[in-house]
Design a protein around this motif. Structure first.
Motif, PDB file in Angstrom:
ATOM      1  N   UNK A 149       0.824  -1.208   0.000  1.00 20.47           N
ATOM      2  CA  UNK A 149       0.000   0.000   0.000  1.00 20.47           C
ATOM      3  C   UNK A 149       0.860   1.261   0.000  1.00 20.47           C
ATOM      4  N   UNK A 150       2.036   1.198   0.641  1.00 16.22           N
ATOM      5  CA  UNK A 150       2.942   2.356   0.669  1.00 16.22           C
ATOM      6  C   UNK A 150       3.740   2.476  -0.616  1.00 16.22           C
ATOM      7  N   UNK A 151       4.010   1.329  -1.255  1.00 16.71           N
ATOM      8  CA  UNK A 151       4.780   1.306  -2.499  1.00 16.71           C
ATOM      9  C   UNK A 151       4.007   0.496  -3.540  1.00 16.71           C
ATOM     10  N   UNK A 152       2.961   1.111  -4.096  1.00 15.43           N
ATOM     11  CA  UNK A 152       2.098   0.353  -5.010  1.00 15.43           C
ATOM     12  C   UNK A 152       2.689   0.142  -6.397  1.00 15.43           C
ATOM     13  N   UNK A 153       3.677   0.945  -6.752  1.00 13.92           N
ATOM     14  CA  UNK A 153       4.284   0.828  -8.082  1.00 13.92           C
ATOM     15  C   UNK A 153       5.558   0.006  -7.931  1.00 13.92           C
ATOM     16  N   UNK A 154       5.587  -1.144  -8.587  1.00  8.51           N
ATOM     17  CA  UNK A 154       6.686  -2.073  -8.337  1.00  8.51           C
ATOM     18  C   UNK A 154       6.890  -3.043  -9.484  1.00  8.51           C
ATOM     19  N   UNK A 155       8.099  -3.572  -9.534  1.00 11.64           N
ATOM     20  CA  UNK A 155       8.405  -4.677 -10.441  1.00 11.64           C
ATOM     21  C   UNK A 155       9.420  -5.568  -9.747  1.00 11.64           C
ATOM     22  N   UNK A 156       9.157  -6.880  -9.751  1.00 16.88           N
ATOM     23  CA  UNK A 156      10.055  -7.876  -9.178  1.00 16.88           C
ATOM     24  C   UNK A 156      10.525  -8.778 -10.295  1.00 16.88           C
ATOM     25  N   UNK A 157      11.833  -8.930 -10.417  1.00 18.86           N
ATOM     26  CA  UNK A 157      12.410  -9.727 -11.497  1.00 18.86           C
ATOM     27  C   UNK A 157      13.112 -10.950 -10.909  1.00 18.86           C
ATOM     28  N   UNK A 171       6.969   4.905  -4.515  1.00 15.23           N
ATOM     29  CA  UNK A 171       5.773   5.592  -4.038  1.00 15.23           C
ATOM     30  C   UNK A 171       5.212   6.492  -5.135  1.00 15.23           C
ATOM     31  N   UNK A 172       6.049   6.829  -6.097  1.00 15.68           N
ATOM     32  CA  UNK A 172       5.643   7.721  -7.187  1.00 15.68           C
ATOM     33  C   UNK A 172       5.235   6.896  -8.398  1.00 15.68           C
ATOM     34  N   UNK A 173       4.284   7.370  -9.154  1.00 24.11           N
ATOM     35  CA  UNK A 173       3.726   6.541 -10.241  1.00 24.11           C
ATOM     36  C   UNK A 173       4.692   6.341 -11.393  1.00 24.11           C
ATOM     37  N   UNK A 174       4.529   5.190 -12.043  1.00 22.70           N
ATOM     38  CA  UNK A 174       5.217   4.982 -13.310  1.00 22.70           C
ATOM     39  C   UNK A 174       4.569   5.879 -14.355  1.00 22.70           C
ATOM     40  N   UNK A 175       5.362   6.361 -15.276  1.00 21.14           N
ATOM     41  CA  UNK A 175       4.852   7.249 -16.319  1.00 21.14           C
ATOM     42  C   UNK A 175       3.833   6.511 -17.175  1.00 21.14           C
ATOM     43  N   UNK A 176       2.733   7.184 -17.486  1.00 25.89           N
ATOM     44  CA  UNK A 176       1.666   6.585 -18.294  1.00 25.89           C
ATOM     45  C   UNK A 176       2.211   6.121 -19.646  1.00 25.89           C
ATOM     46  N   UNK A 177       1.671   5.029 -20.127  1.00 25.51           N
ATOM     47  CA  UNK A 177       2.052   4.436 -21.415  1.00 25.51           C
ATOM     48  C   UNK A 177       3.480   3.888 -21.419  1.00 25.51           C
ATOM     49  N   UNK A 178       4.048   3.670 -20.241  1.00 22.99           N
ATOM     50  CA  UNK A 178       5.336   2.976 -20.151  1.00 22.99           C
ATOM     51  C   UNK A 178       5.144   1.731 -19.299  1.00 22.99           C
ATOM     52  N   UNK A 179       5.979   0.767 -19.508  1.00 23.04           N
ATOM     53  CA  UNK A 179       5.874  -0.486 -18.752  1.00 23.04           C
ATOM     54  C   UNK A 179       7.217  -0.820 -18.131  1.00 23.04           C
ATOM     55  N   UNK A 180       7.246  -1.174 -16.857  1.00 24.10           N
ATOM     56  CA  UNK A 180       8.513  -1.619 -16.254  1.00 24.10           C
ATOM     57  C   UNK A 180       8.955  -2.924 -16.895  1.00 24.10           C
ATOM     58  N   UNK A 181      10.242  -3.190 -16.848  1.00 23.39           N
ATOM     59  CA  UNK A 181      10.733  -4.373 -17.554  1.00 23.39           C
ATOM     60  C   UNK A 181      11.874  -5.046 -16.791  1.00 23.39           C
ATOM     61  N   UNK A 182      11.944  -6.349 -16.980  1.00 21.95           N
ATOM     62  CA  UNK A 182      13.029  -7.152 -16.426  1.00 21.95           C
ATOM     63  C   UNK A 182      14.002  -7.495 -17.543  1.00 21.95           C
TER      64      UNK A 182
END
Length: 343
Positions: A149-157, A171-182
């Motif tokens: 809940x404190x860190x809702x934007x995340x990626x685990x590889x 804690x800050x949002x990922x930019x719209x229309x971008x996707x995190x990647x491994x």
């Protein structure tokens, strides 16, 4: 003690000093072969040992060789100056009044950390904007769920062995229309994060051990994702390599990045005490940046059950109309190496 015995001991010390000199010299040729680079990681320790051997030899027939060895050892130590532990408090760094100061927490969690609640407590107390994590095992996937809940934007590889994965929490949002990647084998995670309207590529990296392990080849596998980092980016992680090594210079070159001055030693074998880690450990947790991002400070924090110390980095992000005067200013405005717990 007889003269013959003294001469024999002096001869053995001279041979050991010569061997240390050869190992130190090899470390400066890491770009030629990763085997040479492996010696560079112990440059501080080898230099100190050579000084300890050379000093008594100044009173022997090997005095000229000992004097030359002392000069060489001091010159080698000079190349590591930014990573040497500070024995006295450093002056506080003034934060920019006209820019928001953000924070990044870099942690090698240790895959089987016996005290995960210490990690979560530290995160809660420091409240960083973004967190880069190494050795994210299945156990940590569960533990990190408690702060979703404190860190809702995340990626685990995940890493193939299910122990050495990386993760990036924000804690800050990922930019719209971008996707995190491994990236290959879970060695790197990247996301584009919105910092007050500025897009910043944030990446977590975890390199394996140096030669004869696969570190050199792993960096080659990461060449494309490193080169693909955006114009403004920050990369942090356990590089298993010291700042002056060819491996770290190669990572910086591939990403067009500038290495932040080291926060100091962060790793030592887990069976040894924290005091030794802070003053005789290896500085292998690194932070790189480029573009409109300015590193303001770095601080080693308290032990959380890992064999690495956490590193908290503060930085600011410039807008398009405030460009740096030169590339060094873009990487570092000021550097605070004071080690202190944060409460």
């Amino acid at each position: 003690m007889t003269g013959a015995r003294l001469n024999m001991m002096a001869g053995l010390a001279f041979l050991a000093m010569t061997a240390l000199s050869a190992a130190l010299l090899a470390g400066f040729f890491g770009a030629l072969h990763p085997a040479f680079d492996s010696f560079s990681h112990f440059r501080i320790h080898l230099s100190v040992l050579m000084v300890l051997l050379a000093l008594p030899l100044l009173a022997s027939s090997y005095r000229l060789q000992a004097a030359a060895a002392l000069l060489f050892a001091v010159a080698c130590l000079a190349t590591t100056a930014s990573a040497l532990p500070r024995l006295w408090p450093q002056p506080a760094v003034a934060k920019p009044a006209d820019q928001i100061v953000y924070s990044l927490l870099q942690m090698n969690l240790r895959f089987n950390n016996p005290t995960p609640k210490k990690v979560l407590s530290l995160i809660g107390r420091t409240n960083p904007d973004v967190i880069t994590l190494d050795e994210v095992s299945a156990m940590w996937t569960t533990e990190l769920g408690y702060i979703a809940s404190a860190y809702p934007y995340r990626i685990l590889c995940p890493y193939p062995n299910r122990m050495f994965g990386v993760a990036l929490l924000s804690r800050r949002p990922f930019v719209a229309d971008t996707a995190p990647r491994c990236e290959p084998r879970g060695a790197m995670a990247t996301a584009t994060i919105d910092f007050g309207g500025s897009d910043v590529d944030v990446a977590a990296i975890h390199l394996t051990w140096p030669w004869p392990k696969e570190q050199y080849w792993q960096i080659g596998e990461l060449a494309q994702p490193l080169a693909a980092l955006g114009e403004t980016a920050i990369l942090a992680g356990d590089c298993n390599a010291v700042p002056w090594s060819a491996a770290v210079r190669r990572v910086a070159a591939l990403g067009g990045l500038i290495l932040m001055p080291s926060a100091g030693p962060t790793w030592i074998h887990r069976t040894l005490p924290d005091f030794l880690r802070r003053y005789a450990g290896l500085p292998i947790d690194q932070v790189f940046s480029k573009g409109g991002l300015t590193i303001l400070s770095s601080t080693r924090l308290e032990d959380t059950g890992s064999d690495h110390l956490p590193v908290l980095v503060e930085f600011s992000v410039r807008t398009g109309d405030k460009q740096p005067h030169d590339e060094h200013e873009s990487a570092l405005a000021a550097h605070d190496l004071q080690d202190k717990p944060r409460g």
